[in-house]
Scaffold this motif. Sequence first.
Motif, PDB file in Angstrom:
ATOM      1  N   UNK A  57       0.801  -1.207   0.000  1.00  0.00           N
ATOM      2  CA  UNK A  57       0.000   0.000   0.000  1.00  0.00           C
ATOM      3  C   UNK A  57       0.839   1.264   0.000  1.00  0.00           C
ATOM      4  N   UNK A  58       0.227   2.410   0.295  1.00  0.00           N
ATOM      5  CA  UNK A  58       0.869   3.718   0.136  1.00  0.00           C
ATOM      6  C   UNK A  58       2.137   3.914   0.963  1.00  0.00           C
ATOM      7  N   UNK A  59       2.270   3.238   2.104  1.00  0.00           N
ATOM      8  CA  UNK A  59       3.495   3.412   2.893  1.00  0.00           C
ATOM      9  C   UNK A  59       4.720   2.988   2.100  1.00  0.00           C
ATOM     10  N   UNK A  60       4.531   2.041   1.185  1.00  0.00           N
ATOM     11  CA  UNK A  60       5.635   1.533   0.392  1.00  0.00           C
ATOM     12  C   UNK A  60       5.643   2.109  -1.020  1.00  0.00           C
ATOM     13  N   UNK A  61       4.469   2.174  -1.654  1.00  0.00           N
ATOM     14  CA  UNK A  61       4.325   2.739  -3.001  1.00  0.00           C
ATOM     15  C   UNK A  61       3.103   3.655  -2.968  1.00  0.00           C
ATOM     16  N   UNK A  62       3.343   4.945  -2.906  1.00  0.00           N
ATOM     17  CA  UNK A  62       2.230   5.884  -2.773  1.00  0.00           C
ATOM     18  C   UNK A  62       1.771   6.346  -4.159  1.00  0.00           C
ATOM     19  N   UNK A  63       0.863   5.563  -4.750  1.00  0.00           N
ATOM     20  CA  UNK A  63       0.296   5.910  -6.050  1.00  0.00           C
ATOM     21  C   UNK A  63      -0.837   6.915  -5.844  1.00  0.00           C
ATOM     22  N   UNK A  64      -0.831   7.982  -6.613  1.00  0.00           N
ATOM     23  CA  UNK A  64      -1.849   9.025  -6.527  1.00  0.00           C
ATOM     24  C   UNK A  64      -2.615   9.056  -7.845  1.00  0.00           C
ATOM     25  N   UNK A  65      -3.918   8.787  -7.765  1.00  0.00           N
ATOM     26  CA  UNK A  65      -4.735   8.840  -8.980  1.00  0.00           C
ATOM     27  C   UNK A  65      -5.212  10.265  -9.209  1.00  0.00           C
ATOM     28  N   UNK A  66      -5.057  10.729 -10.447  1.00  0.00           N
ATOM     29  CA  UNK A  66      -5.424  12.104 -10.777  1.00  0.00           C
ATOM     30  C   UNK A  66      -6.741  12.144 -11.549  1.00  0.00           C
ATOM     31  N   UNK A  67      -7.338  13.329 -11.593  1.00  0.00           N
ATOM     32  CA  UNK A  67      -8.661  13.489 -12.194  1.00  0.00           C
ATOM     33  C   UNK A  67      -8.693  13.122 -13.672  1.00  0.00           C
ATOM     34  N   UNK A  68      -7.553  13.274 -14.357  1.00  0.00           N
ATOM     35  CA  UNK A  68      -7.531  12.981 -15.799  1.00  0.00           C
ATOM     36  C   UNK A  68      -7.290  11.509 -16.104  1.00  0.00           C
ATOM     37  N   UNK A  69      -7.261  10.660 -15.045  1.00  0.00           N
ATOM     38  CA  UNK A  69      -7.063   9.230 -15.237  1.00  0.00           C
ATOM     39  C   UNK A  69      -5.614   8.792 -15.167  1.00  0.00           C
ATOM     40  N   UNK A  70      -4.690   9.734 -15.143  1.00  0.00           N
ATOM     41  CA  UNK A  70      -3.280   9.389 -14.992  1.00  0.00           C
ATOM     42  C   UNK A  70      -2.970   9.138 -13.519  1.00  0.00           C
ATOM     43  N   UNK A  71      -1.777   8.623 -13.254  1.00  0.00           N
ATOM     44  CA  UNK A  71      -1.360   8.374 -11.877  1.00  0.00           C
ATOM     45  C   UNK A  71       0.051   8.902 -11.664  1.00  0.00           C
ATOM     46  N   UNK A  72       0.365   9.189 -10.405  1.00  0.00           N
ATOM     47  CA  UNK A  72       1.714   9.614 -10.036  1.00  0.00           C
ATOM     48  C   UNK A  72       2.216   8.696  -8.932  1.00  0.00           C
ATOM     49  N   UNK A  73       3.483   8.326  -9.009  1.00  0.00           N
ATOM     50  CA  UNK A  73       4.126   7.579  -7.939  1.00  0.00           C
ATOM     51  C   UNK A  73       4.930   8.590  -7.128  1.00  0.00           C
ATOM     52  N   UNK A  74       4.467   8.862  -5.919  1.00  0.00           N
ATOM     53  CA  UNK A  74       5.066   9.915  -5.092  1.00  0.00           C
ATOM     54  C   UNK A  74       5.835   9.266  -3.944  1.00  0.00           C
ATOM     55  N   UNK A  75       7.169   9.316  -4.044  1.00  0.00           N
ATOM     56  CA  UNK A  75       8.031   8.653  -3.065  1.00  0.00           C
ATOM     57  C   UNK A  75       9.332   9.423  -2.884  1.00  0.00           C
ATOM     58  N   UNK A  76       9.993   9.272  -1.727  1.00  0.00           N
ATOM     59  CA  UNK A  76      11.363   9.772  -1.581  1.00  0.00           C
ATOM     60  C   UNK A  76      12.309   8.901  -2.401  1.00  0.00           C
ATOM     61  N   UNK A  77      13.484   9.433  -2.657  1.00  0.00           N
ATOM     62  CA  UNK A  77      14.498   8.624  -3.319  1.00  0.00           C
ATOM     63  C   UNK A  77      14.816   9.084  -4.714  1.00  0.00           C
ATOM     64  N   UNK A  78      15.267  10.313  -4.852  1.00  0.00           N
ATOM     65  CA  UNK A  78      15.562  10.861  -6.168  1.00  0.00           C
ATOM     66  C   UNK A  78      17.066  11.027  -6.376  1.00  0.00           C
ATOM     67  N   UNK A  79      17.846  10.197  -5.675  1.00  0.00           N
ATOM     68  CA  UNK A  79      19.294  10.269  -5.822  1.00  0.00           C
ATOM     69  C   UNK A  79      19.769   9.612  -7.104  1.00  0.00           C
ATOM     70  N   UNK A  80      21.086   9.613  -7.351  1.00  0.00           N
ATOM     71  CA  UNK A  80      21.629   9.129  -8.626  1.00  0.00           C
ATOM     72  C   UNK A  80      21.654   7.614  -8.783  1.00  0.00           C
ATOM     73  N   UNK A  81      21.605   6.872  -7.671  1.00  0.00           N
ATOM     74  CA  UNK A  81      21.712   5.415  -7.768  1.00  0.00           C
ATOM     75  C   UNK A  81      20.354   4.777  -8.055  1.00  0.00           C
ATOM     76  N   UNK A  82      20.324   3.762  -8.926  1.00  0.00           N
ATOM     77  CA  UNK A  82      19.072   3.042  -9.157  1.00  0.00           C
ATOM     78  C   UNK A  82      18.770   2.096  -8.001  1.00  0.00           C
ATOM     79  N   UNK A  83      17.536   1.681  -7.921  1.00  0.00           N
ATOM     80  CA  UNK A  83      17.133   0.684  -6.939  1.00  0.00           C
ATOM     81  C   UNK A  83      17.131  -0.684  -7.610  1.00  0.00           C
TER      82      UNK A  83
END
Length: 331
Positions: free
Chosen positions: A186-212
């Motif tokens: 769920x959102x604690x791990x993957x916080x998906x946000x559904x938008x009014x236009x039907x698209x979604x956003x994945x809102x999470x920390x972790x924007x550093x240079x290394x991949x996961x």
Amino acid sequence: MSKTILVVGATGIQGSSVASTFLQTPNWIVRGLVRDPTSPNAIELATKGVELVKGDLADPASLAAAVKGVNVIFANTRFNPAQAFESAEFKALAKPGQSPLEFHFEEEVAKGRNIADAAAAVEGLERFVWSSASEPGKWSKGKYDDLLSFETKGAVWKYIQDTYPELARKTSVLYLGSYATNWQWGPASYNWIKKDDGSVALRLPGNGPHPIPFVVPSDTGNYVLALIKVPPGKKLVACSDSLTWAEYTKLWSRVVGVNAVYEPCSVEEHVGAVPGGYTEMIGKIYEYATQFGYWGDGDPDVVFPEDLGVEIKRTSMEEFIRNEDWSRILN
């Protein structure tokens, strides 16, 4: 001649995969350590051919009995989910002033040391595979020294090196990547946000240079099988694909067919959006992983699947995403 592998925690996510893989590999006998041989999961393992032994990681005598005569041991411990709460166990056994996190850190490390003690006493043991994690406090130079779900594993590995150098020389360390299945928490791990236009956003920390490094946990056994085919001493980062959050979201969007973007946020923003439980620790793990490397960037012993020199059957992230049911996010 057949060899025997003891799988510690054979009914768990990692252990069940290891048991399944070695059951399908010629000339291997699989012994599974379980707390309750009468549980449905244990009974299912037994019907498939796993030799069940009853044991408890807090009971050294049961571990000593379970390891007798084995050639290989796969072991992992689980950071108690009660870490976030004042469980009955915590209330009964915690020291004065000890937090639930501190209590369960000590509990898990003690269990890992018990496994190491038992493994070190096995005559003729050929390989010990320790499912571990990097040490965030060390590799971040103290910035992330409170990620105890990682630190417990590293503390046990240090104990092995300091106390049982011969066992350490027989050890392969497995760093399982971030579970691809964690989105299901769920959102604690993957916080998906559904938008009014039907698209979604994945809102999470972790924007550093290394991949996961993402791993499909049902592949765990394949990584363990690969490790025992090469000399010990490796720290294998088990992963299907290494992706930044932006790359992950782009792949998800293409496979699922829904417009999606990654929206980075701070740990504080993540906790504010999804308060309670594991949220802060998960957010900090993502920050650590992308800033300093999930595996501890700079560790000379770390290798990736393509470096190991043997073929490893892996489920790609594209295949994983295609086969998941994303309706809870999309509807």
